[in-house]
Design a protein around this motif. Structure first.
Motif, PDB file in Angstrom:
ATOM      1  N   THR A   1       0.828  -1.201   0.000  1.00 63.30           N
ATOM      2  CA  THR A   1       0.000   0.000   0.000  1.00 63.30           C
ATOM      3  C   THR A   1       0.863   1.252   0.000  1.00 63.30           C
ATOM      4  O   THR A   1       1.771   1.400   0.824  1.00 63.30           O
ATOM      5  CB  THR A   1      -0.935   0.025   1.227  1.00 63.30           C
ATOM      6  OG1 THR A   1      -1.699  -1.184   1.257  1.00 63.30           O
ATOM      7  CG2 THR A   1      -1.888   1.208   1.165  1.00 63.30           C
ATOM      8  N   LEU A   2       0.557   2.176  -0.922  1.00 63.17           N
ATOM      9  CA  LEU A   2       1.252   3.458  -1.037  1.00 63.17           C
ATOM     10  C   LEU A   2       0.284   4.592  -0.721  1.00 63.17           C
ATOM     11  O   LEU A   2      -0.937   4.429  -0.846  1.00 63.17           O
ATOM     12  CB  LEU A   2       1.809   3.647  -2.443  1.00 63.17           C
ATOM     13  CG  LEU A   2       2.677   2.529  -3.031  1.00 63.17           C
ATOM     14  CD1 LEU A   2       3.058   2.866  -4.471  1.00 63.17           C
ATOM     15  CD2 LEU A   2       3.918   2.305  -2.188  1.00 63.17           C
ATOM     16  N   GLU A   3       0.844   5.746  -0.351  1.00 61.20           N
ATOM     17  CA  GLU A   3       0.007   6.916  -0.072  1.00 61.20           C
ATOM     18  C   GLU A   3       0.688   8.201  -0.528  1.00 61.20           C
ATOM     19  O   GLU A   3       1.913   8.286  -0.590  1.00 61.20           O
ATOM     20  CB  GLU A   3      -0.303   7.030   1.430  1.00 61.20           C
ATOM     21  CG  GLU A   3      -1.477   6.209   1.889  1.00 61.20           C
ATOM     22  CD  GLU A   3      -1.952   6.595   3.286  1.00 61.20           C
ATOM     23  OE1 GLU A   3      -3.069   6.206   3.632  1.00 61.20           O
ATOM     24  OE2 GLU A   3      -1.214   7.280   4.021  1.00 61.20           O
ATOM     25  N   TYR A   4      -0.155   9.186  -0.807  1.00 58.60           N
ATOM     26  CA  TYR A   4       0.332  10.556  -1.073  1.00 58.60           C
ATOM     27  C   TYR A   4      -0.717  11.518  -0.546  1.00 58.60           C
ATOM     28  O   TYR A   4      -1.925  11.336  -0.773  1.00 58.60           O
ATOM     29  CB  TYR A   4       0.534  10.791  -2.566  1.00 58.60           C
ATOM     30  CG  TYR A   4       0.792  12.251  -2.906  1.00 58.60           C
ATOM     31  CD1 TYR A   4       2.065  12.780  -2.763  1.00 58.60           C
ATOM     32  CD2 TYR A   4      -0.234  13.083  -3.340  1.00 58.60           C
ATOM     33  CE1 TYR A   4       2.314  14.114  -3.053  1.00 58.60           C
ATOM     34  CE2 TYR A   4       0.005  14.417  -3.627  1.00 58.60           C
ATOM     35  CZ  TYR A   4       1.274  14.924  -3.481  1.00 58.60           C
ATOM     36  OH  TYR A   4       1.517  16.253  -3.759  1.00 58.60           O
ATOM     37  N   THR A   5      -0.272  12.551   0.164  1.00 55.95           N
ATOM     38  CA  THR A   5      -1.161  13.629   0.598  1.00 55.95           C
ATOM     39  C   THR A   5      -0.616  14.935   0.068  1.00 55.95           C
ATOM     40  O   THR A   5       0.570  15.244   0.244  1.00 55.95           O
ATOM     41  CB  THR A   5      -1.265  13.684   2.134  1.00 55.95           C
ATOM     42  OG1 THR A   5      -1.774  12.446   2.625  1.00 55.95           O
ATOM     43  CG2 THR A   5      -2.199  14.809   2.570  1.00 55.95           C
ATOM     44  N   GLY A   6      -1.475  15.709  -0.601  1.00 55.76           N
ATOM     45  CA  GLY A   6      -1.017  16.966  -1.175  1.00 55.76           C
ATOM     46  C   GLY A   6      -2.167  17.823  -1.658  1.00 55.76           C
ATOM     47  O   GLY A   6      -3.348  17.469  -1.511  1.00 55.76           O
ATOM     48  N   TYR A   7      -1.804  18.956  -2.241  1.00 52.71           N
ATOM     49  CA  TYR A   7      -2.772  19.935  -2.732  1.00 52.71           C
ATOM     50  C   TYR A   7      -3.054  19.696  -4.216  1.00 52.71           C
ATOM     51  O   TYR A   7      -2.128  19.422  -4.996  1.00 52.71           O
ATOM     52  CB  TYR A   7      -2.228  21.351  -2.540  1.00 52.71           C
ATOM     53  CG  TYR A   7      -3.045  22.420  -3.229  1.00 52.71           C
ATOM     54  CD1 TYR A   7      -4.201  22.928  -2.631  1.00 52.71           C
ATOM     55  CD2 TYR A   7      -2.678  22.903  -4.482  1.00 52.71           C
ATOM     56  CE1 TYR A   7      -4.967  23.900  -3.268  1.00 52.71           C
ATOM     57  CE2 TYR A   7      -3.429  23.876  -5.126  1.00 52.71           C
ATOM     58  CZ  TYR A   7      -4.575  24.369  -4.510  1.00 52.71           C
ATOM     59  OH  TYR A   7      -5.324  25.321  -5.145  1.00 52.71           O
ATOM     60  N   PHE A   8      -4.334  19.805  -4.604  1.00 53.26           N
ATOM     61  CA  PHE A   8      -4.728  19.711  -6.008  1.00 53.26           C
ATOM     62  C   PHE A   8      -5.624  20.903  -6.346  1.00 53.26           C
ATOM     63  O   PHE A   8      -6.619  21.142  -5.653  1.00 53.26           O
ATOM     64  CB  PHE A   8      -5.492  18.414  -6.281  1.00 53.26           C
ATOM     65  CG  PHE A   8      -4.638  17.183  -6.187  1.00 53.26           C
ATOM     66  CD1 PHE A   8      -4.045  16.644  -7.317  1.00 53.26           C
ATOM     67  CD2 PHE A   8      -4.427  16.560  -4.960  1.00 53.26           C
ATOM     68  CE1 PHE A   8      -3.260  15.505  -7.239  1.00 53.26           C
ATOM     69  CE2 PHE A   8      -3.639  15.422  -4.866  1.00 53.26           C
ATOM     70  CZ  PHE A   8      -3.049  14.895  -6.017  1.00 53.26           C
ATOM     71  N   PRO A   9      -5.308  21.653  -7.405  1.00 54.01           N
ATOM     72  CA  PRO A   9      -6.182  22.749  -7.814  1.00 54.01           C
ATOM     73  C   PRO A   9      -7.429  22.215  -8.504  1.00 54.01           C
ATOM     74  O   PRO A   9      -7.438  21.092  -9.025  1.00 54.01           O
ATOM     75  CB  PRO A   9      -5.301  23.530  -8.798  1.00 54.01           C
ATOM     76  CG  PRO A   9      -4.353  22.515  -9.345  1.00 54.01           C
ATOM     77  CD  PRO A   9      -4.103  21.548  -8.225  1.00 54.01           C
ATOM     78  N   ALA A  10      -8.494  22.996  -8.498  1.00 54.71           N
ATOM     79  CA  ALA A  10      -9.713  22.603  -9.198  1.00 54.71           C
ATOM     80  C   ALA A  10      -9.412  22.459 -10.684  1.00 54.71           C
ATOM     81  O   ALA A  10      -8.711  23.279 -11.276  1.00 54.71           O
ATOM     82  CB  ALA A  10     -10.810  23.639  -8.975  1.00 54.71           C
TER      83      ALA A  10
END
Length: 401
Positions: free
Chosen positions: A226-235
């Protein structure tokens, strides 16, 4: 005249019935169940390609004759001698060490009729087969490959064997390295602010990796987990996932999503890019065993940082040289450094560069873990690493080279 009319009517009805049957057969084709299909012999099969200098080893095949184009899942197997009786995983389960494997399963599932297999995965498989000592490798070695295929309503079938000659290199046998995947899209950009740049060597400049989920189990023989990423995404952002930087052959898109929320959309018709309709912070969790992913909004508090540093014993805790941002539109929250070399073991931390050390991340785990505020020094062993760090989740990963 009446008989002529009846005959004409019967003929017309017959034509209509034939047309209806023809239309029905066209819309409901019969599923054939072939016994095998063709794995193409690669053009390089006798060239003795050098695994140490190659990024991938590529294979192609023809879709099995199911009677119509069918959504099919394919897998590849690598064999020592063309036999497939004892897998690497089965041999590893024998604690006596006496069972020797003759094949391994490549750690991926493919939806198209081609595969780019990482050369490192084949090199590791050959070491599992032969158990060579350093300095005792042959100049060249031959292995065999076959593909499997399955579609709904059929049993798994296998292709023919193909024979491939390569130049092996020594690999220290250990648990298989964790298989990473990378995001690419219009919001992950290079130093020219250009998105959709999937290039070899483009990590941090168009490609951003998902990192190991701390606490998850990874298969020892495949590196899947299992991998993960947390971050910002623009609309309006669009992206997808690739396994090998620089190659589009192995990828995941919206169709691999599992119960995706309404604000995650299926974009660009046949390409099925993952779309983000609402700006915000998101956590992506990927199951690489089953090629599935989920996306959820991140509800925690997020800070942004102009720079991130990685001081430690190796540089007397100096904070003058920042590590690299993974370029992204909007906000950067993942950072990296390549070829980080330690001549001897050292403790390191991640921090924001202020002399007060008010913001710093550390943990006692290595090679990956979750850095916490004010945590202990990360105990890094001597070696050369590519290092990734996410300032929202605190997850870090030191990948030995």
């Amino acid at each position: 005249m009446k008989n002529i009319f009846k005959s004409s009517l019967l003929l017309a009805c017959g034509v209509l019935m034939l047309t209806a049957c023809s239309d029905d057969n066209d819309s409901n084709p019969t599923l054939l169940k072939p016994a095998t299909f063709t794995l193409n012999t690669p053009a390089y099969s006798t060239a003795g390609i050098d695994l140490q200098t190659s990024q991938t080893v590529n294979f192609t095949w023809s879709q099995p004759d199911y009677g119509f184009p069918a959504a099919t899942e394919y897998e590849l197997q690598i064999s020592k001698d063309g036999n497939y009786t004892v897998s690497v995983a089965q041999a590893a389960a024998d604690e006596t060490g006496e069972t020797m494997p003759n094949y391994t399963n490549i750690a991926n599932v493919y939806q198209n009729c081609n595969a780019a297999v990482p050369a490192t995965e084949i090199a590791n498989a050959l070491m599992q087969f032969y158990k060579w000592s350093d300095g005792e490798l042959p100049e060249e070695v031959t292995f065999y490959a076959r593909a499997s295929a399955v579609t709904k309503g059929t049993e798994k079938i296998y292709s023919n064997n193909v024979q491939v000659t390569v130049k092996p290199y020594y690999v220290e046998l250990s648990d298989a390295p964790i298989v990473l995947w990378y995001m690419v899209g219009d919001c992950f950009v290079n130093d020219k602010n250009e998105g959709w740049k999937n290039e070899s060597g483009g990590i941090g400049k168009g490609l951003t990796p998902l990192l190991p989920k701390v606490g998850a189990e990874f298969e020892k023989t495949t590196g899947l987990g299992t991998l993960e990423y947390t971050g910002y995404f623009p609309a309006g952002a669009q992206f997808k996932f690739v396994q090998v930087p620089g190659s589009w052959d192995t990828q995941m898109n919206y169709t691999n999503g599992d119960n995706l929320p309404d604000y995650i959309t299926d974009e660009d018709n046949d390409n099925h890019n993952v779309g983000v309709s609402e700006e915000g912070y998101y956590t992506i969790t990927m199951d690489t065993k089953n090629n599935k992913f989920t996306i959820a909004k991140y509800e925690g508090t997020v800070k942004t940082f102009a720079q991130i540093f990685m001081p430690g014993d190796h540089n007397d805790w100096d904070i003058t040289a920042a590590i690299n941002p993974m370029l992204q539109k909007g906000e950067v929250h993942q950072w990296f450094v390549t070829d980080f070399t330690l001549a001897k073991a050292a403790g390191v931390k991640f921090m924001d560069g202020t002399s007060s050390w008010d913001v710093n991340w550390g943990a006692a785990d290595f090679p990956y873990g979750i850095g916490t505020q004010g945590g202990p020094n990360i105990p890094v062993k001597a070696g050369t690493y590519d290092v990734y760090f996410n300032d929202i989740s605190g997850v870090y990963y030191f990948i030995e080279k």
